[in-house]
Write a protein that holds these residues in place. Structure first.
Motif, short mmCIF file in Angstrom:
data_model
loop_
_atom_site.label_atom_id
_atom_site.label_comp_id
_atom_site.label_asym_id
_atom_site.label_seq_id
_atom_site.Cartn_x
_atom_site.Cartn_y
_atom_site.Cartn_z
N GLY A 87 -17.04 -25.98 -46.36
CA GLY A 87 -16.44 -24.85 -47.06
C GLY A 87 -15.41 -24.15 -46.20
N ASP A 88 -15.04 -24.77 -45.08
CA ASP A 88 -14.07 -24.19 -44.17
C ASP A 88 -13.11 -25.29 -43.70
OD1 ASP A 88 -15.70 -25.74 -42.61
OD2 ASP A 88 -16.17 -24.20 -41.15
N THR A 89 -12.28 -24.98 -42.73
CA THR A 89 -11.36 -25.98 -42.19
C THR A 89 -11.12 -25.72 -40.71
OG1 THR A 89 -9.20 -27.05 -42.46
CG2 THR A 89 -9.28 -24.66 -42.78
N VAL A 90 -10.73 -26.76 -39.99
CA VAL A 90 -10.32 -26.60 -38.59
C VAL A 90 -8.80 -26.71 -38.47
CG1 VAL A 90 -12.52 -27.35 -37.61
CG2 VAL A 90 -10.70 -29.05 -37.99
N MET A 91 -8.11 -26.79 -39.59
CA MET A 91 -6.64 -26.80 -39.57
C MET A 91 -6.19 -25.45 -39.00
SD MET A 91 -6.03 -29.81 -40.84
CE MET A 91 -4.32 -29.97 -41.27
N ASP A 92 -5.39 -25.49 -37.94
CA ASP A 92 -4.97 -24.27 -37.26
C ASP A 92 -3.58 -24.52 -36.66
OD1 ASP A 92 -4.51 -22.17 -35.42
OD2 ASP A 92 -6.66 -21.91 -35.08
N LYS A 93 -2.60 -23.80 -37.11
CA LYS A 93 -1.22 -24.02 -36.66
C LYS A 93 -1.02 -23.68 -35.18
CE LYS A 93 0.87 -23.43 -41.20
NZ LYS A 93 0.86 -24.81 -41.53
N SER A 94 -1.98 -22.97 -34.57
CA SER A 94 -1.84 -22.63 -33.15
C SER A 94 -2.29 -23.76 -32.22
CB SER A 94 -2.64 -21.35 -32.83
OG SER A 94 -4.03 -21.61 -32.83
N LEU A 95 -2.91 -24.80 -32.78
CA LEU A 95 -3.35 -25.92 -31.95
C LEU A 95 -2.14 -26.67 -31.40
CD1 LEU A 95 -6.22 -27.32 -34.20
CD2 LEU A 95 -6.50 -26.26 -31.95
N PRO A 96 -2.22 -27.14 -30.15
CA PRO A 96 -1.10 -27.92 -29.61
C PRO A 96 -0.98 -29.27 -30.32
CG PRO A 96 -2.95 -27.94 -28.08
CD PRO A 96 -3.31 -27.00 -29.19
N VAL A 97 0.24 -29.80 -30.35
CA VAL A 97 0.49 -31.11 -30.96
C VAL A 97 0.18 -32.21 -29.96
CG1 VAL A 97 2.31 -32.62 -31.86
CG2 VAL A 97 2.21 -30.22 -32.57
N LEU A 98 -0.58 -33.20 -30.39
CA LEU A 98 -0.85 -34.39 -29.59
C LEU A 98 0.19 -35.42 -30.01
CD1 LEU A 98 -2.80 -35.73 -27.54
CD2 LEU A 98 -4.09 -36.59 -29.51
N GLY A 99 1.18 -35.63 -29.17
CA GLY A 99 2.31 -36.50 -29.51
C GLY A 99 1.89 -37.95 -29.69
N TYR A 100 2.70 -38.70 -30.42
CA TYR A 100 2.44 -40.12 -30.63
C TYR A 100 2.32 -40.83 -29.28
CZ TYR A 100 3.79 -39.21 -35.46
OH TYR A 100 3.88 -38.71 -36.73
N GLY A 101 1.28 -41.64 -29.12
CA GLY A 101 1.02 -42.35 -27.87
C GLY A 101 0.21 -41.56 -26.86
N GLU A 102 -0.05 -40.29 -27.13
CA GLU A 102 -0.82 -39.46 -26.20
C GLU A 102 -2.32 -39.54 -26.50
OE1 GLU A 102 2.57 -36.10 -25.24
OE2 GLU A 102 0.79 -35.48 -26.34
N VAL A 103 -3.11 -39.27 -25.46
CA VAL A 103 -4.57 -39.30 -25.55
C VAL A 103 -5.12 -37.92 -25.19
CG1 VAL A 103 -6.67 -40.32 -24.56
CG2 VAL A 103 -4.68 -41.76 -25.03
N TRP A 104 -6.13 -37.47 -25.93
CA TRP A 104 -6.82 -36.21 -25.68
C TRP A 104 -8.27 -36.55 -25.36
CZ3 TRP A 104 -11.03 -33.93 -28.01
CH2 TRP A 104 -11.23 -32.56 -27.81
N GLN A 105 -8.83 -35.94 -24.30
CA GLN A 105 -10.24 -36.18 -23.95
C GLN A 105 -10.91 -34.87 -23.62
OE1 GLN A 105 -9.52 -39.18 -20.78
NE2 GLN A 105 -10.76 -40.54 -22.07
N ARG A 106 -12.18 -34.77 -24.08
CA ARG A 106 -12.97 -33.58 -23.78
C ARG A 106 -14.41 -33.82 -24.19
NH1 ARG A 106 -11.25 -27.72 -23.27
NH2 ARG A 106 -13.25 -26.82 -22.74
N GLY A 107 -15.36 -33.45 -23.34
CA GLY A 107 -16.78 -33.44 -23.68
C GLY A 107 -17.35 -34.73 -24.22
#
Length: 138
Positions: A87-107
């Motif tokens: 009933g909610d969303t995590v869409m948030d315009k303040s989040l940084p953009v993960l560019g094409y070819g980039e990797v994000w890691q956490r936890g």
């Protein structure tokens, strides 16, 4: 006996409490801004949730889901990923953009951004791929 704080000190205390309570979300969004993912740490249990806003088709909503269904995916650092009723969303315009070819890691999570979509997996190599044309859990 308690004495009252000067207005400037009261303002600074209020500002500090507000900024702590409203810390920025942890996660990213795709370059197209069609997918957003946020990381949460609930009582030492890491959770990654990703939402996709535009899809070519949506799955049928299960009878036991009275909310939105089809565009939200979630997983823990270990175990299977799932499409969730929400009933909610995590869409948030303040989040940084993960560019094409980039990797994000956490936890315990790894996500990769590609022109074909976002793919995320956990330490068990379970996860999901999200794209406008197709969403897949593996």
């Amino acid at each position: 006996m308690l004495r009252s704080l000067p207005p400037a000190a009261l303002f600074l205390l209020t500002l500090a409490a507000t900024s702590h309570a409203q810390s920025a979300p942890t996660g990213f969004q795709s370059p197209s801004k069609n997918v957003a993912c946020q990381y949460f740490d609930y009582d030492k249990q890491n959770v990654l949730r990703c939402d996709i806003s535009v899809m070519e088709s949506r799955p049928r909503r299960p009878a036991d889901c009275e909310l939105d269904y089809g565009g939200a995916f979630e997983m823990n650092a270990k175990g299977a990923a799932a499409r969730i009723c929400h009933g909610d969303t995590v869409m948030d315009k303040s989040l940084p953009v993960l560019g094409y070819g980039e990797v994000w890691q956490r936890g315990g999570f790894t996500c990769k951004s590609e022109q074909t979509g976002i793919t995320c997996f956990n330490t068990d190599r379970r996860g999901f791929s999200l794209a406008r044309a197709k969403r897949e859990i593996f």
